[in-house]
Motif scaffolding. Structure first.
Motif, short mmCIF file in Angstrom:
data_model
loop_
_atom_site.label_atom_id
_atom_site.label_comp_id
_atom_site.label_asym_id
_atom_site.label_seq_id
_atom_site.Cartn_x
_atom_site.Cartn_y
_atom_site.Cartn_z
N GLN A 225 0.82 -1.22 0.00
CA GLN A 225 0.00 0.00 0.00
C GLN A 225 0.86 1.27 0.00
OE1 GLN A 225 -3.29 0.07 -0.37
NE2 GLN A 225 -3.32 -2.17 -0.48
N SER A 226 1.91 1.28 0.83
CA SER A 226 2.72 2.49 0.94
C SER A 226 3.49 2.80 -0.34
CB SER A 226 3.70 2.36 2.12
OG SER A 226 4.65 1.32 1.89
N LYS A 227 3.84 1.77 -1.09
CA LYS A 227 4.58 1.97 -2.34
C LYS A 227 3.66 2.14 -3.55
CE LYS A 227 8.59 1.62 -0.36
NZ LYS A 227 9.49 2.79 -0.26
N GLY A 228 2.35 2.05 -3.30
CA GLY A 228 1.39 2.24 -4.40
C GLY A 228 1.45 1.17 -5.47
N LEU A 229 1.82 -0.06 -5.09
CA LEU A 229 2.00 -1.13 -6.07
C LEU A 229 0.66 -1.59 -6.66
CD1 LEU A 229 4.80 -3.31 -4.41
CD2 LEU A 229 5.01 -1.64 -6.26
N VAL A 230 -0.41 -1.54 -5.85
CA VAL A 230 -1.72 -1.94 -6.36
C VAL A 230 -2.18 -0.98 -7.46
CG1 VAL A 230 -4.16 -2.23 -5.79
CG2 VAL A 230 -2.40 -3.11 -4.24
N ALA A 231 -2.06 0.32 -7.20
CA ALA A 231 -2.45 1.32 -8.20
C ALA A 231 -1.58 1.19 -9.44
CB ALA A 231 -2.34 2.72 -7.60
N LYS A 232 -0.30 0.92 -9.22
CA LYS A 232 0.63 0.78 -10.34
C LYS A 232 0.27 -0.45 -11.18
CE LYS A 232 5.61 0.62 -11.26
NZ LYS A 232 6.96 0.55 -10.61
N THR B 180 -2.69 -6.49 -19.35
CA THR B 180 -1.41 -7.16 -19.65
C THR B 180 -0.44 -7.14 -18.47
OG1 THR B 180 -0.49 -5.09 -20.54
CG2 THR B 180 -1.62 -6.57 -22.09
N ALA B 181 -0.82 -6.49 -17.38
CA ALA B 181 0.06 -6.40 -16.22
C ALA B 181 0.30 -7.78 -15.61
CB ALA B 181 -0.54 -5.46 -15.17
N ASN C 90 6.24 -9.31 -12.73
CA ASN C 90 7.13 -8.35 -13.36
C ASN C 90 7.97 -7.65 -12.29
OD1 ASN C 90 8.12 -5.83 -14.53
ND2 ASN C 90 6.72 -6.23 -16.24
N PRO C 91 9.28 -7.51 -12.51
CA PRO C 91 10.14 -6.85 -11.51
C PRO C 91 9.68 -5.45 -11.13
CG PRO C 91 11.47 -7.95 -13.17
CD PRO C 91 10.06 -8.05 -13.65
N ALA C 92 8.87 -4.83 -11.97
CA ALA C 92 8.37 -3.49 -11.66
C ALA C 92 7.47 -3.49 -10.43
CB ALA C 92 7.60 -2.93 -12.86
N TYR C 93 6.92 -4.66 -10.11
CA TYR C 93 6.01 -4.76 -8.96
C TYR C 93 6.66 -5.47 -7.77
CZ TYR C 93 2.87 -3.84 -12.87
OH TYR C 93 2.29 -3.31 -13.99
N ASN D 108 -3.19 -13.34 -7.33
CA ASN D 108 -2.22 -12.25 -7.39
C ASN D 108 -1.83 -11.87 -5.96
OD1 ASN D 108 -0.81 -9.86 -7.66
ND2 ASN D 108 -2.11 -9.08 -9.31
N PRO D 109 -0.58 -12.10 -5.55
CA PRO D 109 -0.18 -11.82 -4.16
C PRO D 109 -0.17 -10.35 -3.80
CG PRO D 109 1.72 -12.47 -5.49
CD PRO D 109 0.51 -12.71 -6.33
N LEU D 110 -0.37 -9.44 -4.78
CA LEU D 110 -0.52 -8.03 -4.44
C LEU D 110 -1.88 -7.76 -3.81
CD1 LEU D 110 1.00 -6.33 -7.62
CD2 LEU D 110 2.09 -6.64 -5.40
N PHE D 111 -2.81 -8.69 -4.01
CA PHE D 111 -4.16 -8.56 -3.48
C PHE D 111 -4.40 -9.65 -2.43
CE2 PHE D 111 -4.08 -6.79 -7.74
CZ PHE D 111 -4.75 -5.59 -7.59
N GLY D 112 -5.64 -9.78 -2.00
CA GLY D 112 -5.99 -10.83 -1.05
C GLY D 112 -5.67 -10.47 0.39
#
Length: 261
Positions: free
Chosen positions: A100-107, A114-115, A119-122, A200-204
């Protein structure tokens, strides 16, 4: 049934942790290690605990004439496994805060269909080596609960029933694994709009799932203590005794690492 609950709560450490590990910082020097490779800490935990138990704990308790009973060993394994699940939950809580603090979900959402979360960007700025702790603690718990259970089923029955006792132990492993799958499905059905165990481990809410398993195992420990307090162990003869190393070797042959990914 109490041992089946332990086997159920043992399972998420190996089946769930690799998912968030894929989006954590996996660098080791100039190379990047696979997320599942950190599970070597489990084996290290087993070897470390066996050495400490065989060469320090057993001699001390024998000198004090107060050997650790099999039921106590099994209970200690429950406690350590609860600690492993709690540590995994805390690690996941810290990881989600970073997401959340790095804004990875929004990114990620901005990347469109296609995200790719891999990807190393996340990649999250949190080292995967934090996962060493729950894997290591799980290895410690194995030495107490799995080996203690195997010894209980082997030494507390008549010689003619030992093969059946060993089979019952292996049955607890199988039933526990099925119970873990059933729990996963129940949680998925109960939270269709906000999955706890998202692909997706960015969620959940992986942390919630670990807390749930820790709570269930705590209840299982309570039931186990209630039952074990009224159980009187049969004296074990010298021929039935062996070192912890020998019991670990026997257990590895019997199970052939059913939880290893």
């Amino acid at each position: 049934m109490c041992i089946c609950i332990y086997q159920m709560a043992y399972d998420p450490i190996f089946t769930l942790l690799p998912y968030p590990g894929n989006v954590m910082d996996r660098r080791m020097g100039s190379t990047e290690i696979p997320a599942s490779s950190i599970s070597f800490a489990n084996t290290f935990g087993v070897l470390f605990t066996v050495a400490i138990y065989d060469f320090i704990v057993v001699p001390i308790t024998q000198k004090m004439n107060r050997p650790i009973s099999m039921t106590l060993r099994i209970g200690l394994g429950f406690v350590i496994q609860i600690m492993a699940l709690v540590s995994a939950a805390l690690i996941e809580m810290a990881r989600y805060k970073l997401v959340q603090s790095k804004g990875l979900v929004a990114k990620f959402n901005a990347g469109g269909a296609t995200a790719d979360a891999m990807n190393p960007a996340y990649t999250e700025p949190m080292s995967i080596w934090w996962q060493f702790i729950p894997y290591f603690l799980t290895g410690m718990s194995e030495v107490f609960t799995n080996i203690g259970t195997m010894e209980l089923f082997y030494t507390q029955v008549s010689p003619g029933m030992r093969s059946l006792g060993t089979s019952v132990y292996l049955l607890t492993v199988a039933v526990g694994t099925y119970m873990a799958s059933a729990l996963n499905m129940l949680v998925t059905v109960a939270s269709p709009n906000d999955l706890w165990v998202a692909n997706n481990p960015l969620f959940g809410h992986y942390d919630w799932y670990f807390w749930l398993n820790a709570a269930i195992l705590t209840a299982g420990l309570g039931a186990y203590v209630t039952i074990a307090r009224g159980y009187k162990e049969k004296p074990v003869t010298g021929a039935e005794q062996g070192s912890e190393t020998e019991r670990v070797q026997l257990l590895s042959v019997m199970t052939r690492g059913p939880h290893t990914e």
